[in-house]
Design an enzyme around this catalytic site. Structure first.
Site, PDB file in Angstrom:
ATOM      1  N   CYS A 151      23.539   3.133  -3.585  1.00  0.00           N
ATOM      2  CA  CYS A 151      22.187   3.655  -3.422  1.00  0.00           C
ATOM      3  C   CYS A 151      21.251   2.457  -3.256  1.00  0.00           C
ATOM      4  O   CYS A 151      21.705   1.351  -2.960  1.00  0.00           O
ATOM      5  CB  CYS A 151      21.785   4.578  -4.573  1.00  0.00           C
ATOM      6  N   ARG A 199      21.275   6.878  -8.781  1.00  0.00           N
ATOM      7  CA  ARG A 199      22.266   7.738  -8.120  1.00  0.00           C
ATOM      8  C   ARG A 199      23.672   7.146  -8.113  1.00  0.00           C
ATOM      9  O   ARG A 199      24.628   7.833  -8.482  1.00  0.00           O
ATOM     10  CB  ARG A 199      21.812   8.047  -6.690  1.00  0.00           C
ATOM     11  N   ASP A 222      16.403  10.582  -4.443  1.00  0.00           N
ATOM     12  CA  ASP A 222      16.240   9.523  -5.444  1.00  0.00           C
ATOM     13  C   ASP A 222      15.377  10.071  -6.581  1.00  0.00           C
ATOM     14  O   ASP A 222      14.210  10.386  -6.374  1.00  0.00           O
ATOM     15  CB  ASP A 222      15.576   8.307  -4.809  1.00  0.00           C
TER      16      ASP A 222
END
Length: 151
Positions: A8, A14, A122
């Site tokens: 990420c 994440r 996100d």
């Protein structure tokens, strides 16, 4: 041994969750899972406390992970590189040296067979509910990926 990297932006929300979730679903003697970020913002730090808490609520411990930045050498180390969104995809593909490198990079939700909105949002600017939603999304994706890998 199949080596899988989750990627990420900052490697604090994440990708650490995806790392922990998939690691919990696959046998450690056949699979190695890691995570990284495309940015260098949090190198050496723990995942976000909300990611740690969300994982813990689901009986997964990611508190031993440390943030690191994706590097070109990751193409040599990993067989599959799962990215969380299109921006991560572009950042990683830009570093690819050839078609073999590029072929390793996949949007995690696309590879899991999701048909719509192929980005994991996100949760960094959100609250605990946003982290729970991301966890559920990644858990579902990792169920499908694990089943495919274990076939």
């Amino acid at each position: 041994m199949t080596k899988i990297l989750m990627v990420c932006l900052g490697n604090i929300c994440r990708s650490p969750l995806a790392h922990g979730i998939l690691e919990a679903k696959l046998p450690g003697d056949r699979f190695e899972i890691d995570s990284a970020g495309t940015g260098d913002y949090h190198i050496g730090k723990l995942p976000d406390h909300r990611s740690i808490a969300t994982a813990k609520q689901n009986d997964i411990d990611i508190s031993n992970q440390r943030c690191r930045q994706f590097s070109v050498s990751d193409f040599d180390t990993y067989d599959i590189i799962y990215v969380m969104d299109h921006s991560n995809y572009e950042n990683v593909i830009t570093l690819a040296r050839d078609a073999d490198d590029s072929a390793k990079v996949k949007l995690i939700l696309e590879d899991a067979g999701f048909d719509e909105n192929l980005e994991v949002p996100d949760p960094y600017w959100g609250d605990a509910k946003d982290f729970d939603k991301v966890y559920t999304l990644l858990d579902n994706a990792c169920d499908k990926i694990a089943a495919k890998l274990l076939e």
